[in-house]
Structures are given as structure tokens and as C-alpha cells.
Design a protein around this motif. Structure first.
Motif, PDB file in Angstrom:
ATOM      1  N   ILE A 196     -73.842 174.953  30.209  1.00  0.00           N
ATOM      2  CA  ILE A 196     -72.862 175.998  30.489  1.00  0.00           C
ATOM      3  C   ILE A 196     -71.627 175.661  29.666  1.00  0.00           C
ATOM      4  CG2 ILE A 196     -71.384 177.084  32.217  1.00  0.00           C
ATOM      5  CD1 ILE A 196     -73.505 176.326  34.317  1.00  0.00           C
ATOM      6  N   VAL A 197     -71.232 176.577  28.786  1.00  0.00           N
ATOM      7  CA  VAL A 197     -70.073 176.363  27.926  1.00  0.00           C
ATOM      8  C   VAL A 197     -68.862 177.004  28.590  1.00  0.00           C
ATOM      9  CG1 VAL A 197     -69.070 176.750  25.647  1.00  0.00           C
ATOM     10  CG2 VAL A 197     -71.524 176.281  25.866  1.00  0.00           C
ATOM     11  N   ASN A 198     -67.951 176.154  29.056  1.00  0.00           N
ATOM     12  CA  ASN A 198     -66.786 176.582  29.847  1.00  0.00           C
ATOM     13  C   ASN A 198     -65.526 176.035  29.186  1.00  0.00           C
ATOM     14  OD1 ASN A 198     -65.273 177.513  32.156  1.00  0.00           O
ATOM     15  ND2 ASN A 198     -65.333 175.426  32.972  1.00  0.00           N
ATOM     16  N   THR A 199     -65.321 176.420  27.920  1.00  0.00           N
ATOM     17  CA  THR A 199     -64.284 175.818  27.092  1.00  0.00           C
ATOM     18  C   THR A 199     -63.396 176.888  26.468  1.00  0.00           C
ATOM     19  OG1 THR A 199     -65.721 175.883  25.154  1.00  0.00           O
ATOM     20  CG2 THR A 199     -65.803 173.880  26.508  1.00  0.00           C
ATOM     21  N   PRO A 200     -62.307 176.484  25.768  1.00  0.00           N
ATOM     22  CA  PRO A 200     -61.498 177.453  25.032  1.00  0.00           C
ATOM     23  C   PRO A 200     -62.355 178.342  24.126  1.00  0.00           C
ATOM     24  CG  PRO A 200     -60.339 175.370  25.125  1.00  0.00           C
ATOM     25  CD  PRO A 200     -61.700 175.127  25.731  1.00  0.00           C
ATOM     26  N   GLY A 207     -52.036 174.956  27.601  1.00  0.00           N
ATOM     27  CA  GLY A 207     -51.433 175.336  26.335  1.00  0.00           C
ATOM     28  C   GLY A 207     -52.328 176.093  25.385  1.00  0.00           C
ATOM     29  N   TRP A 208     -53.638 175.858  25.446  1.00  0.00           N
ATOM     30  CA  TRP A 208     -54.527 176.504  24.472  1.00  0.00           C
ATOM     31  C   TRP A 208     -54.543 178.020  24.634  1.00  0.00           C
ATOM     32  CZ3 TRP A 208     -58.617 179.542  25.915  1.00  0.00           C
ATOM     33  CH2 TRP A 208     -59.174 179.348  27.184  1.00  0.00           C
ATOM     34  N   PHE A 209     -54.214 178.524  25.816  1.00  0.00           N
ATOM     35  CA  PHE A 209     -54.171 179.976  26.027  1.00  0.00           C
ATOM     36  C   PHE A 209     -53.107 180.639  25.146  1.00  0.00           C
ATOM     37  CE2 PHE A 209     -56.315 178.903  30.030  1.00  0.00           C
ATOM     38  CZ  PHE A 209     -57.253 179.929  30.115  1.00  0.00           C
ATOM     39  N   PHE A 210     -52.138 179.864  24.658  1.00  0.00           N
ATOM     40  CA  PHE A 210     -51.044 180.416  23.866  1.00  0.00           C
ATOM     41  C   PHE A 210     -51.237 180.183  22.374  1.00  0.00           C
ATOM     42  CE2 PHE A 210     -49.528 179.505  28.120  1.00  0.00           C
ATOM     43  CZ  PHE A 210     -48.917 180.702  28.469  1.00  0.00           C
ATOM     44  N   SER A 211     -52.432 179.740  21.982  1.00  0.00           N
ATOM     45  CA  SER A 211     -52.753 179.545  20.574  1.00  0.00           C
ATOM     46  C   SER A 211     -53.632 180.688  20.090  1.00  0.00           C
ATOM     47  CB  SER A 211     -53.493 178.210  20.373  1.00  0.00           C
ATOM     48  OG  SER A 211     -54.081 178.158  19.086  1.00  0.00           O
ATOM     49  N   PRO A 212     -53.138 181.526  19.169  1.00  0.00           N
ATOM     50  CA  PRO A 212     -53.981 182.623  18.661  1.00  0.00           C
ATOM     51  C   PRO A 212     -55.277 182.117  18.024  1.00  0.00           C
ATOM     52  CG  PRO A 212     -51.683 182.936  18.026  1.00  0.00           C
ATOM     53  CD  PRO A 212     -51.781 181.549  18.602  1.00  0.00           C
ATOM     54  N   GLU A 213     -55.212 180.939  17.394  1.00  0.00           N
ATOM     55  CA  GLU A 213     -56.401 180.408  16.730  1.00  0.00           C
ATOM     56  C   GLU A 213     -57.441 179.934  17.734  1.00  0.00           C
ATOM     57  OE1 GLU A 213     -53.005 180.603  14.287  1.00  0.00           O
ATOM     58  OE2 GLU A 213     -53.259 179.325  16.067  1.00  0.00           O
ATOM     59  N   VAL A 214     -57.006 179.344  18.824  1.00  0.00           N
ATOM     60  CA  VAL A 214     -57.944 178.782  19.801  1.00  0.00           C
ATOM     61  C   VAL A 214     -58.397 179.831  20.818  1.00  0.00           C
ATOM     62  CG1 VAL A 214     -58.263 177.025  21.585  1.00  0.00           C
ATOM     63  CG2 VAL A 214     -56.956 176.480  19.528  1.00  0.00           C
ATOM     64  N   ALA A 215     -57.453 180.627  21.305  1.00  0.00           N
ATOM     65  CA  ALA A 215     -57.773 181.612  22.345  1.00  0.00           C
ATOM     66  C   ALA A 215     -58.217 182.957  21.778  1.00  0.00           C
ATOM     67  CB  ALA A 215     -56.570 181.816  23.256  1.00  0.00           C
ATOM     68  N   GLY A 216     -57.910 183.208  20.503  1.00  0.00           N
ATOM     69  CA  GLY A 216     -58.248 184.491  19.904  1.00  0.00           C
ATOM     70  C   GLY A 216     -57.170 185.528  20.092  1.00  0.00           C
ATOM     71  N   GLY A 217     -56.294 185.314  21.052  1.00  0.00           N
ATOM     72  CA  GLY A 217     -55.226 186.250  21.385  1.00  0.00           C
ATOM     73  C   GLY A 217     -54.622 185.836  22.713  1.00  0.00           C
ATOM     74  N   GLY A 218     -53.959 186.773  23.374  1.00  0.00           N
ATOM     75  CA  GLY A 218     -53.301 186.452  24.629  1.00  0.00           C
ATOM     76  C   GLY A 218     -53.889 187.155  25.824  1.00  0.00           C
ATOM     77  N   SER A 234     -43.334 184.002  23.928  1.00  0.00           N
ATOM     78  CA  SER A 234     -44.735 183.601  23.818  1.00  0.00           C
ATOM     79  C   SER A 234     -45.282 183.899  22.418  1.00  0.00           C
ATOM     80  CB  SER A 234     -45.578 184.355  24.864  1.00  0.00           C
ATOM     81  OG  SER A 234     -46.950 184.159  24.635  1.00  0.00           O
ATOM     82  N   PRO A 235     -46.123 183.018  21.867  1.00  0.00           N
ATOM     83  CA  PRO A 235     -46.737 183.278  20.557  1.00  0.00           C
ATOM     84  C   PRO A 235     -47.895 184.272  20.629  1.00  0.00           C
ATOM     85  CG  PRO A 235     -47.468 181.165  21.394  1.00  0.00           C
ATOM     86  CD  PRO A 235     -46.428 181.658  22.362  1.00  0.00           C
TER      87      PRO A 235
END
Length: 338
Positions: A67-71, A161-172, A206-207
Motif C-alpha cells: 500500500i503506497v501511502n506517501t507524498p 511541509g510536503w503539502f506546500f511543495s508544488p513539486e512534491v504534492a503536485g499542487g495545493g 502559501s506557495p
């Protein structure tokens, strides 16, 4: 089924709890970059093995599935590596951060002969299931319109913090919470979206976007209106489905009700274990998919949700409604939207 859990964050306990009532399914390994977080989750899984590198877990843990439960941006590499190792994969929503990545995940899983399913939990929540069954009964007629309002909190510091990274989260907020809304609204609407109009707002320095609205026109003419608001005065998670002969409202906290010709009745009373029930039903569905059954949530639908988030961003950037591309145009649009 021996399952490895990659990512021991917020919903890890629900994933592990799902195995408690499924004979033959067990989380036997947990991986997280934070070893203490992994150990806490592993203690819920009868002291499963603990790893801090998912590649090592895939190689050494003697698993049948993960089960993949990651950013969000990690869904692609983790799914592909697990598939190539012969492991079935249940990946949390959103499926990926681009349509091209969705296609790669599906292709790699098919080539490896393993099952791939996407965890769109809305399809298993009792309040949504009750609403869907009522519509299927024919009592309220066809769906004409869907309105979906949800609150969230995208103030910096309110979530990892990763939720606020466009590269990691894809958006907000629209990629995260809006993904749930798009999933269930299109599901209830009964057809793919052909046109999107959206707007986004960034507050709190927010970014990524903290608030947004999306309007969809579905192929069958159904109109969808979605609003995601960050840190409003009251919490809100209300899905309203306007049908020919009545209006249904589904809310995990308030249950599911229907109003027909001035008369209201409850269809589902909320229960304290509704969320765990949904995760258990989702895992049962995944196990059935491994056995050859069709998934409750088709990969095409999960892919379309990602596509619609990206098209929403395109509409918000241009200030105009956009056509949802089909066929070969879809991959190009997905890559451009990253």
C-alpha cells in the motif's frame, strides 16, 4: 496476503485496521523515513517488520502486495518498483501528479502482471454508498446537478511541509481535497467531464493554492460546482445531488438524507466507525482485484481525476474555461501541467 505499508502517516492506522476483519490479510512490514513513526504503526500490526527504505522492504520483506501511502510525487516510482518486483499495489489518491505518470503506472503494472488499484476512499464511505444506492434504485430519477462544498486548512504549519511543495504534492488544496470532490462529483454525475472552469486563491503566504472553485460540464449535460475553502468559520463536507424527483445530501458527520416533495428522510445515520468501515471495504475490493475482479474505482476514473485537477489549474491560470482533452492530447496536457 502479506502487505507492506509504505508511508506511516495520517491514515496508516486505518489501512492497518482494515486487516483486522479480513481473514488472510496482514500488514507484515511498515516503511517510513521516520523510524519512530514506522515503529508506532508497526505496533498496530502485530509488530510488523520496520524499514526506513522502501526498496529494502520490497527486496527483503517477502510480500505479496504494498500500500503506497506517501507524498503524491512518490506514487510513480514506488508503484513501478513494486510492480517490477511482482507485487500488487494499492496506491492512495491522487494516482499521480501527471496524467503521463498515471499511464506509466498502469502500463508497468500490466506488463508485470500485477494488480493496481487507486484508493479513492469516497466510493467506500457509508454515507456516499447509501446515496449512490438510492440513485441506483430509481426513486429520485436521473442526476441533474451536483454541488460539492468542503473545508480544509492550508495555513502553513497546519499539515506536513510536503503539502506546500508544488513539486512534491503536485499542487495545493485543489490537488489534495479537491481531488476527493472531483472524484465523487464525477462519480455521482455519471459521465466524464468535457469542460472545466476554475479559480484559485493563495493566502497565508502559501506557495500553493489554499482555496479554489471548480465548475464542470459533464458529457451527459450534468453540471458540477465545487468549492474548497481553507480555515472557514465552520467545518463543511457536504455533497448535494439534485435529481429529477428529489435532492440528496451526503455528509460523513451528518449522514445521508433525501428530500422528496417537501418530505425529508434519513437514508444513512452516521456511525463512529464509518471511516474504518470504508478502509476495510476498500482493502476487500483490492484483494478482489488481485483475484481478477473488476475494481470499484476503475483506473480510467482515477486518471481522469488527475487530469481534471491539472485542467483546473490551466483554467485558473488563463482565466477561461478549457476543454478537457481526449486521446493523445491527454498525455501532453498532463506533462505540461506538472
Amino acid at each position: 496476503m502479506r502487505i507492506g505499508l509504505i508511508g506511516a502517516g495520517a491514515v496508516a492506522g486505518y489501512h492497518i485496521g482494515a486487516t483486522d476483519s479480513i481473514v488472510g490479510a496482514e500488514v507484515t512490514a511498515v516503511c517510513d523515513l521516520d523510524e519512530s513513526t514506522a515503529r508506532r504503526a508497526a505496533s498496530l500490526a502485530r509488530d510488523a517488520a520496520v524499514f526506513t527504505d522502501y526498496r529494502v522492504m520490497i527486496d527483503r520483506a517477502d510480500l505479496d502486495a504494498v500500500i503506497v501511502n506517501t507524498p503524491h510525487s512518490l506514487h510513480l516510482p514506488m508503484t513501478v518498483e513494486a510492480a517490477r518486483a511482482g507485487l500488487h499495489v494499492l496506491v492512495e489518491k491522487p494516482m499521480a501528479t501527471s496524467v503521463a505518470d498515471c499511464d506509466t503506472m498502469a502500463a508497468e503494472s500490466a506488463a508485470a502482471g500485477v494488480a493496481l488499484a487507486v484508493g479513492h476512499i469516497q466510493h467506500f464511505l457509508p454515507d456516499k454508498v447509501a446515496a449512490h444506492e438510492l440513485i441506483a434504485s430509481g426513486e429520485v430519477g436521473d442526476v441533474l446537478m451536483v454541488r460539492d462544498h468542503r473545508s480544509t486548512d492550508y495555513r502553513p504549519g497546519s499539515r506536513p511541509g510536503w503539502f506546500f511543495s508544488p513539486e512534491v504534492a503536485g499542487g495545493g488544496a485543489l490537488f489534495n481535497i479537491g481531488g476527493h470532490c472531483l472524484d465523487r462529483s464525477v462519480w455521482f454525475g455519471g459521465a466524464r467531464a468535457v469542460e472545466v472552469s476554475a479559480s484559485t486563491v493563495r493566502r497565508f503566504d502559501s506557495p500553493v493554492e489554499t482555496d479554489g472553485s471548480i465548475s464542470l460540464r459533464l458529457e451527459n449535460g450534468v453540471g458540477v460546482s465545487i468549492a474548497v475553502l481553507s480555515d472557514p468559520p465552520g467545518r463543511n463536507d457536504n455533497l448535494a445531488i439534485v435529481c429529477e424527483r428529489g435532492v440528496i445530501e451526503a455528509d460523513p458527520r451528518a449522514g445521508t438524507s433525501v428530500q422528496i416533495d417537501g418530505h425529508r428522510r434519513m437514508v444513512h445515520e452516521p456511525g463512529h466507525d464509518d471511516i474504518q468501515h470504508a478502509f476495510t471495504a476498500q482493502l476487500r475490493d483490492f484483494i478482489a482485484v488481485v483475484g481478477g475482479a473488476a475494481p470499484t474505482v476503475p483506473l480510467e476514473h482515477a486518471r481522469h481525476v488527475v487530469q481534471l485537477v491539472l485542467e483546473s489549474y490551466r483554467s485558473a491560470a488563463t482565466g477561461a474555461a478549457v476543454r478537457v482533452p481526449e486521446g493523445a492530447d491527454v498525455i501532453a496536457a498532463g506533462v505540461a501541467g506538472r
